[in-house]
Design an enzyme around this catalytic site. Structure first.
Site, PDB file in Angstrom:
ATOM      1  N   HIS A 323       0.867  -1.185   0.000  1.00 16.44           N
ATOM      2  CA  HIS A 323       0.000   0.000   0.000  1.00 16.44           C
ATOM      3  C   HIS A 323       0.898   1.227   0.000  1.00 16.44           C
ATOM      4  CE1 HIS A 323      -2.999   2.933   1.113  1.00 16.44           C
ATOM      5  NE2 HIS A 323      -3.946   2.013   1.032  1.00 16.44           N
ATOM      6  N   ARG A 343      -6.353  10.258  -0.236  1.00 19.25           N
ATOM      7  CA  ARG A 343      -6.093  10.771  -1.595  1.00 19.25           C
ATOM      8  C   ARG A 343      -7.385  10.913  -2.382  1.00 19.25           C
ATOM      9  NH1 ARG A 343      -2.814   6.472  -3.706  1.00 19.25           N
ATOM     10  NH2 ARG A 343      -2.938   5.450  -1.688  1.00 19.25           N
TER      11      ARG A 343
END
Lengths: 538, 228
Positions: A323, A343
């Site tokens: 990740h 994000r």
């Protein structure tokens, strides 16, 4: 002052460039540029960290050394002859034994119970102790009018580098709306607009906003709902702190049960079942290549080991997901997940010079590679404990979406950093890739069947759904869709399977002979069950 | 760990010297405990590592998650990995979705003294008394919203002088809200029907037949919805 002084200069550059960056969109990478990034910087391409399997159904295939060690290891059981009488007298008898009490295991249990099967769940720690509980960002489903399962399908295939098994992707995207509806019928709460429509956002690699969220506790909301539904049903038997340490097979090699080990009492028990579902999840706690992990304490790849020894073929075991945004500071939460939702709702990734270097919602493998590249070329910040990282500029979210939005959308993240004196509404986070997901696993069909009779697999322990890289929001979807399917299929299979339920360990004896023939020692034993962090200072 | 400072902590009364950079959970392990209880996700989401501690010269009890909290000098601590908590018997599908059902199943909620000890003992800083009050007055929307970030560690239950099992009542409130009270999504209902009717089968069958190169082209040319 929450960040140490040596990080302040870079932090000032991030603040200084923020206003300009607010109106900048970093261009998406071309297919060629992505390829170059992956080959140059993704951990899957560090050939020296892989080993070639020498024994078992995947002999000749590559996998990370840490996993190879466990797949090639000896059983933890004593000599099979000494166990024969115990094995013939099972402590428990059921139609379906589900190994693993996470999202997939619970979904399977509920569906199988609905179908009238006698279900038993055996799980290593507590019910719900699983990576599902920790998933934050969301769950995908193409349920909006501008979206369709076909559009979802294309996104999944592209994210997985077109290596995914098409039948599995079809099942994933087709069942997705029903999965969301089913969860809601069980009482799961998703974030909604005032008119009742789902609030949906983008994830890395999505072409439609189809990420359904429950703040940043999406996995926890799904897990506690499924867990409570399982507990509502006194027809489902539950054994906690009881991981499976070996499958049992009949004389034809079909799976007929398992040997469990009660971790509290250090005592074995034997379960006979018409069908066994392995839903044991991933393997982040093997810390491939020394990476920290976002995974649960119990994510040690046990199911892969058990299934492999019983003859199941594995797929895509040469690819892991890192990740992009694990916490790099403070040290106390190193490697813990910083959800992609950060994000999705507007935070940019910024290097030590205060500049963007990648479109924030490329797929995870690409973003992780870009961060590793920035660090290798020195455009990173180094913490007092010598950990490298880049900035994830969370204050942008507040500017962009208004004051209070970070706390509303990301309460878990605000807490996690706030406990260490970092206010992410005002200061960015420092991040670096963390070991997050096992892209591959036991090869399955769309019915969760394996090449071994009597053995089904669902969730992260399976391989093929996500190809070589999973998209955000498709693992929660995976555990629900394939957990449900496994439960239904197992209930049907259990009805048909009447005889042939002898309990034996011939496959373990054969395995030990194979190890000997290949000159492989028996010093390493598996499954691992739990990692050993005792007397370690990190 | 070159510049590590070592400090003393007291795990269930026993002194251990540990680096001050560790979390409480890591300090247990550094001291030699291989944990089975009191450890779970290690990321602050599962409630397995609920911990209570005191510092010297301070009578206050502190309530934290061991995986999310750094050690402090001379802390006296214990984990509370399990606390008895009754769960009422119900099947959500058989409930009507009325607020009083929560009180029918957890009538002891009405015994709340309003002391607020629960709120003070929540490692998630949830307004526990706030959601208990909401349940008592029948506002399940508020109870669901206020309790949403609960990780069911049980520390509030352990401290309650009225012996309420709040986290289970909150879970039931959320489930009733999610199933019955939250406004339904028309687009979801529509899509579920379309899938059942097989509307997308032909499209997907076509996609499954495409070659890798055709899929690559299609992926590269897909239009991407604007916005976050």
């Amino acid at each position: 002052m929450s960040y140490p002084s040596n990080m302040q200069d870079s932090l000032n550059l991030v603040v200084a460039s923020r206003e300009r960056r607010m109106s900048e969109t970093f261009p998406r990478a071309t297919a060629e540029a992505k390829d170059e990034l992956l080959k140059g910087f993704h951990p899957d391409y560090r050939a020296e960290t892989f080993a070639t399997l020498r024994v078992g159904p995947n002999s000749g295939d590559r996998t990370p050394r840490e996993l190879a060690d466990l797949l090639e290891a000896d059983s933890t059981l004593p000599e099979v002859d000494s166990l024969k009488s115990n094995i013939q007298n099972p402590d428990h008898d059921c139609d379906i034994l589900i190994i693993g009490g996470g999202g997939a295991g619970c979904a399977a249990a509920i569906m199988a119970d609905d179908a009238g099967a006698r279900v038993m769940i055996a799980t290593k720690l507590r019910l719900g102790d699983a990576n599902t509980m920790m998933a934050q960002g969301g769950i995908q489903a193409a349920d909006k009018d501008n979206d369709s399962p076909a559009i979802h399908y294309v996104d999944v295939m592209g994210g997985g580098h077109f290596a995914n098994t098409p039948d599995l992707v079809e099942a994933l995207v087709t069942d997705a709306p029903e999965a969301i509806g089913w969860l809601e019928d069980l009482g799961a709460m998703f974030d909604k607009n005032p008119d009742g429509s789902m609030k949906t956002i983008h994830g890395g690699g999505t072409s439609r906003r189809r990420m359904h969220t429950a703040r940043d506790y999406t996995g926890a909301e799904i897990m506690r709902t499924l867990r409570d539904e399982v507990r509502s049903r006194d027809t489902i038997r539950l054994l906690e702190f009881s991981p499976a340490v070996e499958l049992l097979t009949n004389d034809k090699g079909a799976v007929t049960g398992a040997v469990l080990l009660n971790l509290n009492l250090n005592r074995y028990s034997v379960v006979r079942a018409k069908v066994v579902i392995v839903a044991t999840g991933g393997s982040g706690r093997l810390h491939y290549q020394g990476f920290p992990t976002s995974n649960h304490y119990g994510a040690t790849g046990d199911g892969l080991v058990l299934a492999y020894r019983a003859g199941a073929h594995l797929a895509f075991i040469d690819t892991m997901q890192y990740h992009p945004t694990g916490a790099a500071y403070p040290q106390q939460i190193l490697g813990q997940l910083v959800t992609e939702k950060v994000r999705s709702i507007g935070a940019q990734l910024v290097n030590s010079e205060g500049e963007q270097f990648i479109f924030p919602l490329e797929t995870r493998d690409v973003v992780a590679s870009a961060i590793i590249r920035e660090c290798q070329r020195g455009k990173c910040v180094t913490t007092p404990t010598a950990v490298q990282g880049v900035w994830l500029d969370t204050p942008m979210i507040e500017i962009h979406r208004g004051a209070g939005s970070v706390k509303r959308e990301l309460p878990a993240m605000v807490r996690q950093f706030g406990r260490h004196g970092i206010d992410i509404t005002k200061e960015p986070m420092l991040v670096y890739p963390t070991l997050h997901y096992q892209n591959g696993g036991v090869e399955i069909t769309a019915d969760c069947a394996t090449n071994v009779t009597g053995l089904l697999v669902a969730g992260e322990a399976s391989g093929g759904v996500h190809g070589r890289n999973r998209l955000m929001g498709n693992s929660l979807l995976d555990v629900v869709v394939f957990g449900r399917r496994a439960g239904v299929v197992a209930a049907n299979q259990a009805k048909e399977r009447t005889g042939d339920l002898q309990l034996g360990l011939a496959h373990v004896e054969r395995w030990r002979r194979d190890l000997q023939q290949k000159g492989l020692g028996s010093e390493v034993k598996s499954p691992l069950l739990l990692p050993d962090y005792t007397r370690k200072a990190s | 760990m070159a510049d590590t400072n070592l400090i003393d902590i007291y795990i269930m009364g026993e002194r251990h010297r540990v680096p001050d950079s560790l979390t409480i959970l890591q300090a247990f392990e550094y001291a030699g405990y291989k944990l089975i209880r009191g450890v779970g996700c290690r990321g602050g989401f599962c409630g397995a590592c609920a911990t209570v501690y005191r510092l010297p010269g301070d009578y206050h009890l502190k309530f934290v998650l061991a995986c999310q909290t750094r050690v402090e000098p001379d802390m006296q601590l214990t984990m509370v990995p399990f606390y008895p908590a009754n769960r009422s018997t119900y099947r959500l599908s058989e409930l009507k979705g009325e607020a009083k059902e929560v009180l029918d199943l957890y009538p002891e909620m009405l015994r709340c003294l309003g002391c607020n000890t629960c709120t003070k003992s929540c490692p998630q800083d949830i307004d526990v008394l706030g959601y208990v009050s909401a349940i008592v007055r029948g506002d399940l929307a508020a109870a669901a919203d206020i309790s949403f970030d609960c990780i069911m560690c049980g520390l509030c239950v352990s401290r309650c002088p009225a012996e309420l099992v709040k986290h289970n009542a909150a879970l039931l409130s959320r489930r009733i809200y999610g199933r019955k009270l939250a406004k339904k999504s028309a687009h979801l209902a529509r899509r579920r029907e379309e899938v059942t009717a097989g509307k997308f089968m032909a499209d997907l069958a076509g996609l499954k037949k495409q070659s890798k190169d055709e899929m690559k082209k299609r992926y590269a040319e897909r239009d991407i919805e604007k916005g976050e």
